[in-house]
Design an enzyme around this catalytic site. Structure first.
Site, PDB file in Angstrom:
ATOM      1  N   ARG A 188       0.748  -1.242   0.001  1.00 26.83           N
ATOM      2  CA  ARG A 188       0.135  -0.059  -0.154  1.00 26.83           C
ATOM      3  C   ARG A 188       0.834   1.481  -0.294  1.00 26.83           C
ATOM      4  O   ARG A 188       2.000   1.450   0.660  1.00 26.83           O
ATOM      5  CB  ARG A 188      -0.770  -0.033   1.198  1.00 26.83           C
ATOM      6  N   GLU A 213      14.862   2.766   0.169  1.00 30.97           N
ATOM      7  CA  GLU A 213      15.976   2.547  -0.240  1.00 30.97           C
ATOM      8  C   GLU A 213      15.915   1.744  -1.679  1.00 30.97           C
ATOM      9  O   GLU A 213      16.717   1.563  -2.357  1.00 30.97           O
ATOM     10  CB  GLU A 213      16.613   1.400   1.007  1.00 30.97           C
TER      11      GLU A 213
HETATM   12 MO1  MOS Z   1      19.569   3.414   6.210  1.00 30.52          MO
HETATM   13  S1  MOS Z   1      21.320   3.335   5.320  1.00 30.52           S
HETATM   14  O1  MOS Z   1      19.255   1.807   6.910  1.00 30.52           O
HETATM   15  O2  MOS Z   1      19.343   4.734   7.327  1.00 30.52           O
END
Ligand code: MOS
Length: 744
Positions: A630, A707
């Site tokens: 989501r 990430e």
């Molecule tokens: Mo991130 S590099 O796990 O803050």
């Protein structure tokens, strides 16, 4: 007003404050009588301080103190040899001894009535050393690699093996064995690490630029031998972290030490050059990839042997091989991690630690194999699509990678690509198209939240979490508003302060999954109280109904089967004395981690245009399709993808912290020579989400998105460069000098 719904691309709730300068970052905090600390950094990378002469510095105007190992009071709870228990617990140098383990290590601190006076005094501290030859990092290191005790991911073993790799490789009709290298990178968040420490007796308040106010509180309390309640950490606004503000570093502790020493509030704001060493780095890696396949493209065996660097005083092992264990179907496999020690600052997590360098290697190798097999790179990936996590032998909670490949390819125009390297050009310009898979695990930690629903229909949401620039405050507000079906304008958020309910570090893309789940569950607990109030209320139209038959929408509680039967929550509360409904929850995963493997996925595409004569590489197009459960806010989520993808350009083409192998000093410790992309380097980025519903992953139904954007983009660009030039570069960053010769 129509309530804003989950997923709506609403503006950040703090957007106006940020663009008008109203948001106060840690460096903007002022305190009465505040003094300024500036660090003196080591200029050797190994050895001891023979003498440190502070006499002339102490006499400079405005100077309050010069702290060195000679006069710094020992911290009662500090142990220089205590290894970090987690990725957050690095070993720190806190002016307790004369040991120098890396260049640019803090060795003294000048404290003065102004920043300028402190800088001047710091420049007048005279240091003499007893130097020793420093141990260099990769790739020059001659040190014996060792097997780290653990990886900074509790669920991932250091080494894994399955099947019979030797046999698999012997039976392979097509194979490759190649080594890929990545350089040291420094995070360089726009906002430097800053702490303002204020003591009131045994109570310490720190305004700190940190990704984790609670871990910071605990570490600092431990060092000063105080109960954690005596330490308050406040991070209202954080100007980027990317991992560098995840661990607790020396600067926050040093600010508190300085404030105690001079008995005044102290601000310690790192200068840009200070950030190259003491606040972490992404380890350089040397990764060997081996893949064996059948002629038809089935992976038979795969090895990923990764070597990283760590400091001489701490243990952090970049987990570069972990995704190779899960991403493709492959019966025989070996993944290992080894480290060498070097006289460098502690290595540490940087956006997608492990995954970013690891996926560059893995996804480059698969691209190489696709050319060897004369297969389309997407077809090869689909041929080896993992329906289950073969390492853990678990199903995925959800996986929409096929849809990502398909939708990404279509939006990018993959069908226009001609297969042969160097087959696409525009005059002098070679054109290349490349792609790579992106993936990142969904991590969730225990988090708590408190919600108060007032009789006037407003909501107070209290939750500790810091917002490191990702939009967490907005997402938390939206999740709370959505639970009641009300407008976000009705929700007030109290966050960024350890006085609020405890939440984890904002790292590992875990904030929405962790803190967001706590918000969802706190709201559910409030709604449950409302239902109980209604069903026991003689005057309520819901009197005597069952809890499970009632739902809340648009601030109204009603019967699912007969929506006309119901009332506004505000009506219910006003009739019952006008008291607010309040609930606190602590939210953590159940056993889903034992039953399912949980990852977000994506397919990243890149087009490059390369000037054949000059070797100049322009990334001309970036398209990424991502599936991450989501999406709470389409706008801030999109920004997370874009930010990760931009960093992919940076890692592929620009970033490289260069250590002089003789001195181990970083030679480009500034933003003029440590290159990051500027707007002119970045084309329009088409990043979008593929629909994915996951009811297993966590109560918020979300996967991490902070990430994943970097995990596919680096290899997609490297693969596009190969397609354009016919030259495979296995060493990052890919700079013009490496492709100038154009020999395949
Ligand atoms: Mo991130 S590099 O796990 O803050």
């Amino acid at each position: 007003m129509e309530p804003k719904l989950i997923g709506d691309p609403i503006d950040r709730i703090d957007g106006k404050q940020k663009v008008t300068g109203g948001a106060r970052y840690s460096a903007d905090i002022k305190q009465p009588e505040m003094a300024y600390a500036v660090l003196v950094m080591s200029t050797i990378a190994n050895g001891t301080i023979r003498d440190i002469d502070t006499a002339s510095a102490e006499k400079m105007p405005g100077v309050l103190a010069i702290m060195t190992h000679k006069n710094t009071p020992k911290l009662p709870g500090y142990d220089a040899n205590k290894p970090g228990a987690t990725a957050l617990g690095r070993v720190l140098h806190l002016l307790h001894d004369n040991q120098v383990d890396y260049s640019n290590q803090p060795i003294a601190m000048a404290i003065a009535d102004s920043f300028e006076h402190a800088v001047d005094a710091a420049n007048h501290v005279r240091v003499t050393y007893q130097p020793k030859t420093p141990a260099p990092g990769l790739p020059t290191s001659k040190a014996e690699p060792f097997r780290p005790q653990k990886l900074p991911r509790p669920d991932d073993p250091v080494d894994t093996q399955r099947g019979d790799l030797t046999k698999a490789m012997a039976s392979a009709e097509v194979s490759l064995k190649q080594t890929y290298t990545t350089p040291t990178q420094i995070h360089n968040a726009l906002e430097p690490h800053t702490s303002v420490a204020v003591w009131e007796g045994k109570q310490l308040t720190i305004y700190q630029a940190t990704q984790g106010i609670f871990p910071s509180r605990e570490r600092i309390a431990e060092y000063f031998a105080l109960p954690p309640e005596n330490v308050r950490v406040i991070a209202q606004f954080v100007g980027g972290g990317f991992g560098s503000k995840g661990p607790v570093w020396a600067d926050g502790v040093l600010a508190a030490m300085a404030a105690q020493y001079v008995k005044r509030p102290v601000k310690l704001e790192l200068r840009r050059s200070d950030m190259f060493g003491m606040v972490g780095s992404r380890s350089a890696t040397t990764q060997q990839l081996e893949i064996g396949a059948s002629r038809s493209g089935d992976f038979l065996g795969m090895a990923h042997r990764s070597l990283n660097q760590t400091s001489v005083f701490d243990d952090f092992s970049e987990p570069a091989g972990i995704l190779t264990r899960v991403l493709y179907k492959c019966p025989s496999q070996e993944v290992t991690h080894r480290s060498i020690r070097a006289n460098i600052g502690a290595t540490s997590p940087m956006r997608a630690p492990g995954e970013a360098p690891g996926m560059f290697a893995l996804e480059s190798a698969i691209d190489e194999l696709a050319y060897q097999l004369n297969m389309d790179p997407i077809a090869l990936r689909l041929k080896n699509y993992a329906e289950t996590d073969q390492q853990k032998e678990l199903p995925f909670s959800s996986k929409s990678l096929r849809e990502c490949y398909q939708q990404g390819a279509e939006r990018f125009g993959w069908s226009k690509r001609t297969a042969a390297p160097r087959s696409m050009r525009d005059g002098n310009i070679l054109i290349g198209m490349g792609m790579a898979t992106a993936t990142y695990p969904t991590i969730r930690d225990e988090a708590s939240a408190k919600i108060k629903f007032n009789a006037d229909g407003t909501v107070l949401l209290s939750i500790g979490t810091q917002d490191i620039g990702t939009g967490s405050y907005t997402a938390m507000t939206q999740l709370a508003a959505n639970a009641f079906g009300i407008s976000t304008d009705l929700v007030t958020l109290r966050a960024g302060d350890t006085r609020q309910p405890k939440t984890p570090v904002s790292g590992g893309s875990r904030t929405t999954a962790s803190a967001g789940s706590a918000v969802v569950q706190a709201a559910e607990a409030v709604i449950l109280k409302a239902k109980q109030l209604a069903l026991n209320d003689l005057k309520s139209p819901l009197k005597g109904q069952k809890e499970s038959d009632m739902v809340v929408e648009k601030g109204r509680l009603f019967l699912k089967s007969d929506p006309k039967k119901g009332e506004l929550l505000t009506t219910l509360l006003k009739r019952n004395g006008g008291n607010a409904l309040e609930a606190s929850t602590s939210s953590k995963s159940g056993d889903e981690k034992e039953k399912y493997s949980m990852y977000a996925h994506g397919a990243q595409f890149a087009e490059v245009r390369i000037d054949e004569a000059l070797g100049e590489i322009r990334v001309s197009k970036l398209t990424g399709a991502y599936a991450a459960g989501r999406i709470v806010n389409a706008k801030t989520a999109h920004s997370q993808l874009v930010g990760g993808i931009v960093w992919g350009v940076s890692m592929a083409l620009l970033e490289h912290a260069i250590h002089d192998p003789r001195t181990n000093r970083i030679m480009n410790a500034n933003l003029a020579e440590y290159h990051v992309p500027v707007n002119a380097d970045i084309p329009d980025i088409d990043a979008f989400f593929v629909d994915e519903k996951d009811e297993i992953v966590n109560p918020a139904g979300v996967k991490g998105i902070g990430e994943i954007g970097i995990t596919g983009s680096v290899a997609a660009i490297a693969n596009a460069i190969y397609h354009a030039t016919g030259k495979r570069i296995r060493e990052l960053p890919i700079t013009p000098d490496k492709i100038m010769s154009f020999t395949a």
